[in-house]
Every structure is written in structure tokens, then in C-alpha cells.
Motif scaffolding. Structure first.
Motif, PDB file in Angstrom:
ATOM      1  N   THR A 167       6.967  -7.354 -35.927  1.00 35.99           N
ATOM      2  CA  THR A 167       6.043  -6.776 -34.961  1.00 35.99           C
ATOM      3  C   THR A 167       4.615  -7.241 -35.233  1.00 35.99           C
ATOM      4  OG1 THR A 167       7.435  -4.811 -34.821  1.00 35.99           O
ATOM      5  CG2 THR A 167       5.174  -4.601 -34.025  1.00 35.99           C
ATOM      6  N   THR A 168       3.906  -7.584 -34.159  1.00 38.32           N
ATOM      7  CA  THR A 168       2.500  -7.966 -34.291  1.00 38.32           C
ATOM      8  C   THR A 168       1.678  -6.729 -34.640  1.00 38.32           C
ATOM      9  OG1 THR A 168       2.809  -9.685 -32.632  1.00 38.32           O
ATOM     10  CG2 THR A 168       0.559  -9.061 -33.131  1.00 38.32           C
ATOM     11  N   VAL A 169       0.760  -6.871 -35.592  1.00 42.16           N
ATOM     12  CA  VAL A 169      -0.029  -5.746 -36.085  1.00 42.16           C
ATOM     13  C   VAL A 169      -1.507  -6.057 -35.911  1.00 42.16           C
ATOM     14  CG1 VAL A 169      -0.618  -4.362 -38.117  1.00 42.16           C
ATOM     15  CG2 VAL A 169       1.748  -5.094 -37.755  1.00 42.16           C
ATOM     16  N   LEU A 170      -2.259  -5.081 -35.443  1.00 40.13           N
ATOM     17  CA  LEU A 170      -3.719  -5.193 -35.363  1.00 40.13           C
ATOM     18  C   LEU A 170      -4.318  -4.261 -36.407  1.00 40.13           C
ATOM     19  CD1 LEU A 170      -6.219  -6.347 -33.909  1.00 40.13           C
ATOM     20  CD2 LEU A 170      -6.132  -4.345 -32.406  1.00 40.13           C
ATOM     21  N   ILE A 171      -5.060  -4.820 -37.346  1.00 35.17           N
ATOM     22  CA  ILE A 171      -5.691  -4.040 -38.409  1.00 35.17           C
ATOM     23  C   ILE A 171      -7.151  -3.822 -38.019  1.00 35.17           C
ATOM     24  CG2 ILE A 171      -6.230  -3.936 -40.863  1.00 35.17           C
ATOM     25  CD1 ILE A 171      -3.983  -5.972 -41.324  1.00 35.17           C
ATOM     26  N   SER A 172      -7.570  -2.570 -37.980  1.00 27.97           N
ATOM     27  CA  SER A 172      -8.957  -2.264 -37.637  1.00 27.97           C
ATOM     28  C   SER A 172      -9.632  -1.587 -38.817  1.00 27.97           C
ATOM     29  CB  SER A 172      -9.019  -1.371 -36.393  1.00 27.97           C
ATOM     30  OG  SER A 172      -8.326  -0.159 -36.609  1.00 27.97           O
ATOM     31  N   GLY A 173     -10.928  -1.709 -38.862  1.00 29.42           N
ATOM     32  CA  GLY A 173     -11.679  -1.105 -39.957  1.00 29.42           C
ATOM     33  C   GLY A 173     -13.022  -1.767 -40.118  1.00 29.42           C
ATOM     34  N   GLU A 174     -13.908  -1.106 -40.835  1.00 31.30           N
ATOM     35  CA  GLU A 174     -15.247  -1.625 -41.048  1.00 31.30           C
ATOM     36  C   GLU A 174     -15.215  -2.850 -41.965  1.00 31.30           C
ATOM     37  OE1 GLU A 174     -17.624   1.535 -42.595  1.00 31.30           O
ATOM     38  OE2 GLU A 174     -17.251   2.862 -40.876  1.00 31.30           O
ATOM     39  N   LEU A 261       2.278 -16.130 -28.680  1.00 30.99           N
ATOM     40  CA  LEU A 261       2.902 -14.829 -28.900  1.00 30.99           C
ATOM     41  C   LEU A 261       4.066 -14.588 -27.937  1.00 30.99           C
ATOM     42  CD1 LEU A 261      -0.292 -12.658 -29.475  1.00 30.99           C
ATOM     43  CD2 LEU A 261       1.297 -13.483 -31.194  1.00 30.99           C
ATOM     44  N   GLN A 262       3.943 -15.110 -26.723  1.00 38.19           N
ATOM     45  CA  GLN A 262       4.989 -14.875 -25.722  1.00 38.19           C
ATOM     46  C   GLN A 262       6.150 -15.858 -25.839  1.00 38.19           C
ATOM     47  OE1 GLN A 262       2.653 -15.070 -22.116  1.00 38.19           O
ATOM     48  NE2 GLN A 262       2.440 -12.862 -21.992  1.00 38.19           N
ATOM     49  N   GLU A 263       5.816 -17.137 -26.066  1.00 34.86           N
ATOM     50  CA  GLU A 263       6.832 -18.189 -26.012  1.00 34.86           C
ATOM     51  C   GLU A 263       7.247 -18.725 -27.377  1.00 34.86           C
ATOM     52  OE1 GLU A 263       8.083 -18.715 -23.147  1.00 34.86           O
ATOM     53  OE2 GLU A 263       6.586 -17.645 -21.950  1.00 34.86           O
ATOM     54  N   GLY A 264       6.445 -18.459 -28.419  1.00 34.18           N
ATOM     55  CA  GLY A 264       6.768 -19.002 -29.732  1.00 34.18           C
ATOM     56  C   GLY A 264       6.598 -20.502 -29.805  1.00 34.18           C
ATOM     57  N   VAL A 279       6.126 -17.817 -36.370  1.00 34.99           N
ATOM     58  CA  VAL A 279       5.001 -17.272 -37.125  1.00 34.99           C
ATOM     59  C   VAL A 279       4.814 -15.802 -36.760  1.00 34.99           C
ATOM     60  CG1 VAL A 279       2.501 -17.391 -37.497  1.00 34.99           C
ATOM     61  CG2 VAL A 279       3.811 -19.499 -37.226  1.00 34.99           C
ATOM     62  N   ARG A 280       4.629 -14.971 -37.787  1.00 30.80           N
ATOM     63  CA  ARG A 280       4.222 -13.592 -37.522  1.00 30.80           C
ATOM     64  C   ARG A 280       2.704 -13.551 -37.501  1.00 30.80           C
ATOM     65  NH1 ARG A 280       5.361  -7.942 -40.871  1.00 30.80           N
ATOM     66  NH2 ARG A 280       4.757  -6.577 -39.146  1.00 30.80           N
ATOM     67  N   VAL A 281       2.135 -12.987 -36.441  1.00 32.62           N
ATOM     68  CA  VAL A 281       0.691 -12.904 -36.309  1.00 32.62           C
ATOM     69  C   VAL A 281       0.223 -11.499 -36.671  1.00 32.62           C
ATOM     70  CG1 VAL A 281      -1.256 -12.977 -34.694  1.00 32.62           C
ATOM     71  CG2 VAL A 281       0.545 -14.718 -34.575  1.00 32.62           C
ATOM     72  N   VAL A 282      -0.731 -11.447 -37.604  1.00 32.49           N
ATOM     73  CA  VAL A 282      -1.417 -10.202 -37.942  1.00 32.49           C
ATOM     74  C   VAL A 282      -2.896 -10.445 -37.663  1.00 32.49           C
ATOM     75  CG1 VAL A 282      -1.997  -8.566 -39.762  1.00 32.49           C
ATOM     76  CG2 VAL A 282       0.274  -9.606 -39.711  1.00 32.49           C
ATOM     77  N   ALA A 283      -3.507  -9.584 -36.881  1.00 29.40           N
ATOM     78  CA  ALA A 283      -4.908  -9.761 -36.503  1.00 29.40           C
ATOM     79  C   ALA A 283      -5.736  -8.615 -37.065  1.00 29.40           C
ATOM     80  CB  ALA A 283      -5.042  -9.827 -34.987  1.00 29.40           C
ATOM     81  N   LEU A 302      -3.691 -10.016 -23.748  1.00 31.33           N
ATOM     82  CA  LEU A 302      -3.658 -10.376 -25.168  1.00 31.33           C
ATOM     83  C   LEU A 302      -3.918  -9.157 -26.043  1.00 31.33           C
ATOM     84  CD1 LEU A 302      -3.488 -12.428 -27.453  1.00 31.33           C
ATOM     85  CD2 LEU A 302      -5.910 -12.959 -27.072  1.00 31.33           C
ATOM     86  N   TYR A 303      -4.815  -8.299 -25.595  1.00 27.21           N
ATOM     87  CA  TYR A 303      -5.115  -7.080 -26.353  1.00 27.21           C
ATOM     88  C   TYR A 303      -3.852  -6.249 -26.564  1.00 27.21           C
ATOM     89  CZ  TYR A 303      -6.772  -2.315 -27.205  1.00 27.21           C
ATOM     90  OH  TYR A 303      -6.954  -1.057 -27.717  1.00 27.21           O
ATOM     91  N   TYR A 304      -3.090  -6.038 -25.490  1.00 29.75           N
ATOM     92  CA  TYR A 304      -1.875  -5.227 -25.625  1.00 29.75           C
ATOM     93  C   TYR A 304      -0.805  -5.956 -26.433  1.00 29.75           C
ATOM     94  CZ  TYR A 304      -3.880  -1.952 -22.320  1.00 29.75           C
ATOM     95  OH  TYR A 304      -4.695  -1.022 -21.721  1.00 29.75           O
ATOM     96  N   ARG A 305      -0.823  -7.296 -26.370  1.00 30.38           N
ATOM     97  CA  ARG A 305       0.152  -8.066 -27.142  1.00 30.38           C
ATOM     98  C   ARG A 305      -0.149  -7.987 -28.639  1.00 30.38           C
ATOM     99  NH1 ARG A 305       4.995 -10.203 -25.036  1.00 30.38           N
ATOM    100  NH2 ARG A 305       5.893 -11.352 -26.752  1.00 30.38           N
ATOM    101  N   LEU A 306      -1.434  -7.977 -28.995  1.00 29.70           N
ATOM    102  CA  LEU A 306      -1.827  -7.888 -30.406  1.00 29.70           C
ATOM    103  C   LEU A 306      -1.713  -6.463 -30.930  1.00 29.70           C
ATOM    104  CD1 LEU A 306      -5.037 -10.124 -30.455  1.00 29.70           C
ATOM    105  CD2 LEU A 306      -2.852 -10.669 -31.508  1.00 29.70           C
TER     106      LEU A 306
END
Length: 472
Positions: A167-174, A261-264, A279-283, A302-306
Motif C-alpha cells: 500500500t502507498t503511504v503518505l507520511i506527514s509531519g513537521e 502508480l496506476q500502471e506500474g 516499486v513501492r512508493v512512500v511519500a 495523485l493526492y488520493y493515490r498517494l
């Protein structure tokens, strides 16, 4: 997960080229076939290949000459040679010159596939050895993210659940909270751990070069593209790609990222064909991507995909109980790195109390820098308040209240010129971000500094551009 994707076949016999193309394409490889060594070298210069499968005997430039020139230009290229009966000595010479293996003609298709599988397993082990020697990726799968606070432990439990899946993960933080450490933890605990973890700061690469860095380029794709180049997605194939500051991606690169992300699959700049990647994408981001979507600066799809799953890394002020533990670890590290004859044993009670009450706007990175300074300046076995940066213990300056920044200080006030300059610099950056509605590129132009310098100072001062834009 296959390491080898693209194979170049070099053989002067059309029937061999045809058979190998059919067999290897059926096995999922991307195959191109050429008739001689000169054509093979031109193809290797134009595109990236994982494997060269070459006959030993060919007209004009034979397999041995091709091997030497190809390995010199592309040291990481895996070469497997094919030899007819009577040319085994040449095949063995090719192995001595750097070929991985040889297959004798006539051969069964499965013999070629088996040789490629063996070569792939060897390459997997070599990459893992390089990864461990470089030390960039934590070798210990657990425990290298330090902290006993409830908020951090909740994040680590979330990481443990997410690591085994793609699963694609979005990491947020300062800034300075350790978002890259969380991304590495996701990789290290996953089945992809033996394969590459590749990190890229999207805000540190000029927009014109970013697509080439991420997706690679073909020879001649632009003025300085003298040779083909593998992109970071190709480098991370089979592993994890960490996109730090993903909110800085220009819109054209966002379109290409969405396709991956959609087609690999990726399409290098200047190339007409696509390449499959696994590739697994972590943003990660310190900006509010939702607000960027509203402003039209970030694609909603793209926002919802990430943002399939969001992991929020808590700032240090929300996990103050971890400060003494982190400080102890940093002290031990800097004792070694600074070669202190008399190691610092720890914090004095006064220093620990001061550090625990401080807000740490720069988070763990600021704490790390403070401990390096303290270990360097400490005269005795314990760090004292005087060894800590002045901002931790000095009385707040008049400018910190947000009023009178340009007033002449009075005789009894804080007269630290260094701190006054920092306060002035921070106030100018905030003002520029308010004026430009949070646009960093325009703010850098207003401030007459480079975009990269502005990003560095935004992180240093812990400034949230979106918050400043709202205040404007």
C-alpha cells in the motif's frame, strides 16, 4: 520480484535472435535483438539494459571484444555468453574477462532461462552485501527509531501493520521529526528489505531535471544527455522509493508519477517505449497537500493515490518524555565521532529539566544539533545549561513576541547580534511567504536567494508555508 527486466541479445544468426526474443518475452523480459557487436554497443549507449546475452563468434566485432568494451562502459552489466561446439575456450576466456556464465549451443530455451535466474540471484546477493556495507539502511529491523512515548509507539504499531503490504503511504509531519526514518522502517520490515531503498528530496532537485532523475533519459534526450541514464524508479526496482517533500513536484512530473502508480511502468525522457517497474512508493510532506489541491498546485487524483494511508509523525513537543533518551543516544554517538578523551557521561539535572521544557521547533534534528554542540563544548563529565544553545536557556528577546522587530534594543535587553540576525531572517522569510501566498519559488525570488537555500531555511526555522499563506 525480478531484478532483471531488460535483455539485449547479440547474435548474427536470425533464427537464434528470433527464438530468444520469443522465449524471453514470454517469460516477462523486455528483449531487443541485434546482429553484431558494434550494433550492440550502440544500443547499450542509447538505453539501459540489465543483461547482455551475446554469442562469442560474430562478424566485425566478436563477443570477447564486445564483452570488454561493454563491461568497461557499463561495469554493472551482467553478461552471459553463448558458444557453439568448438568455441568453449573462447567462452571460458569470456568468463575470465567478466562474463557471468556461458551456455553451449545448441541449447534448450530453459537452459537460457536457468542461466538468467542464477545470474539474477547472484545480483540480488551482491546488492544486499553492498546495502549492508554502506550502512545507509538500518540493518536491525526494529529498535532504531528511539522513543517510549505513547504517540511514537502508536506510529510504530501502524508501521508494523503497513510494512508487509505494498500500500502507498503518505507520511506527514513537521521538519526534523524523522519522516525518512519511518519510511526506512516500512521498507526494512517489508519483504522488499533485501532490495534497494532509494530516497529523493523532490524540493532539492531543479524542476527541469526532476523527470530525468526520477524516470531516466535516453541518449540525446536533451543537450547534455551524452549517454542513457537510469532513473531512480529503475534503481529502486523491486524495492522502495521514498519521495520526500512530494508537494514540491511540478505538475508535469505529477502526471508521470500518477502513471507509475496506476500502471506500474515508466517512460524515460526522450524514449518511446515504456519499462515495467515494481516499486513501492512512500511519500512524505510537511505541507498540507489538501490545501495545495484546492489551490490547483497539486493534482487531486495523485493526492488520493498517494494518501491511501496517512502516517503522522508527532513533533518532539508531543513526546517530551523521549527527549532524555534521545539526548543520551546522541551524546554517546558524538563522544565517538568527536574523539573526546574524557567522554561526556550525560546531562546535568538542570540541563535535562531545561531540555524537557523546551518546545523544540526543529524537532529531533534540532535536538541532535544541540547535543553535538554540547558535547563539543562540555568541560566536565556532564552537560550544563551553558553548553546548550542560547535559545534554550536565555530570556526571550523582545523580538520573539512579534512586535518591535525593527526597534533599536535598549541597554538592558538581549544584545545577541547573532540571534537578532536569525530573528530578522526568519521574519523576512515569513513575510515573503505571506506575500506570495506560500509559493516558495516566488518567495525565493522576492528574498533574492536560491530556491534550495529557502527550503533549507524553512526547515531550519520550522516554518509552515501554508500557515503563513493563510496569515497573508
Amino acid at each position: 520480484m525480478s531484478l532483471f527486466r531488460s535483455i539485449l541479445v547479440a547474435d548474427d544468426e536470425p533464427s537464434i535472435r528470433h527464438i530468444l526474443t520469443l522465449v524471453l518475452t514470454d517469460k516477462g523480459y523486455d528483449v531487443r535483438a541485434v546482429a553484431d557487436g558494434d550494433e550492440a554497443l550502440r544500443e547499450l549507449a542509447a538505453r539501459d539494459y540489465d543483461v547482455l546475452l551475446s554469442d562469442v563468434r560474430m562478424p566485425r566485432k566478436d563477443g570477447l571484444a564486445l564483452l570488454r568494451e561493454a563491461r568497461e562502459a557499463h561495469p554493472e552489466l551482467t553478461v552471459v555468453v553463448m558458444s557453439a561446439y568448438g568455441s568453449q575456450e573462447q567462452a571460458l576466456e569470456a568468463v575470465s574477462a567478466g562474463a557471468y556464465d556461458y551456455v553451449q549451443k545448441p541449447f534448450k530455451p530453459e537452459e537460457i532461462v536457468f542461466a538468467l535466474r542464477k545470474a539474477e540471484e547472484r545480483e540480488r546477493l551482491l546488492r544486499e552485501n553492498r546495502r549492508l556495507k554502506q550502512g545507509g539502511v538500518p540493518v536491525v529491523p526494529q529498535g532504531h527509531i528511539l522513543g517510549e512515548s505513547a504517540s511514537l509507539q502508536a506510529v510504530l504499531r501502524q508501521v508494523a501493520r503497513l510494512a508487509p503490504v505494498d500500500t502507498t503511504v503518505l507520511i506527514s509531519g513537521e521538519s526534523g521529526t524523522g519522516k525518512e526514518l519511518i519510511a526506512r522502517e516500512l521498507h526494512t520490515r517489508s519483504p522488499r528489505a533485501p532490495l534497494p531503498f532509494v530516497a529523493v528530496n523532490c524540493g532539492a532537485i531543479p524542476g527541469g531535471l526532476l523527470e530525468s532523475e526520477l524516470f531516466g533519459h535516453a541518449k540525446g534526450a536533451f543537450t547534455d544527455a551524452r549517454t542513457a541514464k537510469r532513473g531512480l524508479f529503475a534503481e529502486a526496482d523491486g524495492g522502495t522509493l521514498f519521495l520526500d517533500e512530494v508537494g514540491e513536484l511540478p505538475l508535469p512530473a505529477q502526471v508521470k508519477l500518477l502513471r507509475v502508480l496506476q500502471e506500474g511502468e515508466i517512460r524515460p525522457v526522450g524514449e518511446s517505449r515504456v519499462e515495467k517497474v515494481d516499486v513501492r512508493v512512500v511519500a512524505a510532506t510537511l505541507r498540507d497537500l489538501g490545501k495545495l489541491v484546492e489551490k490547483g498546485e497539486f493534482r487531486e487524483d495523485l493526492y488520493y493515490r498517494l494518501n491511501v494511508v496517512n502516517v503522522r509523525v508527532p513533533p518532539l513537543r508531543e513526546r517530551r518524555e523521549d527527549v532524555p533518551l534521545l539526548a543520551k543516544v546522541f551524546i554517546q554517538r558524538f563522544n565517538r565521532e568527536l574523539n573526546r578523551e574524557s567522554p561526556v557521561e550525560g546531562l546535568s539535572q538542570e540541563a535535562e529539566a531545561l531540555m524537557s521544557s523546551y518546545g523544540w521547533p526543529g524537532n529531533v534534528r534540532e535536538l541532535e544539533n544541540a547535543m553535538e554542540r554540547a558535547v563539543l563544548l562540555a568541560d566536565g563529565p556532564h552537560i550544563l545549561p551553558a553548553n546548550l544553545p542560547e535559545r534554550l536557556w536565555a530570556a526571550p528577546s523582545p523580538s520573539s513576541s512579534g512586535t518591535g522587530r525593527n526597534e533599536v534594543p535598549q541597554a538592558g535587553s538581549d544584545l545577541s547580534l547573532k540571534r537578532a540576525i536569525r530573528d530578522l531572517e526568519e521574519s523576512y522569510i515569513r513575510a515573503a511567504l505571506r506575500r506570495t501566498k506560500g509559493n516558495r519559488t516566488r518567495a525565493a525570488e522576492v528574498l533574492d536567494i536560491s530556491h534550495r537555500a529557502l527550503l533549507y531555511k524553512i526547515k531550519e526555522y520550522g516554518i509552515d508555508p501554508d500557515a503563513e499563506a493563510d496569515r497573508g
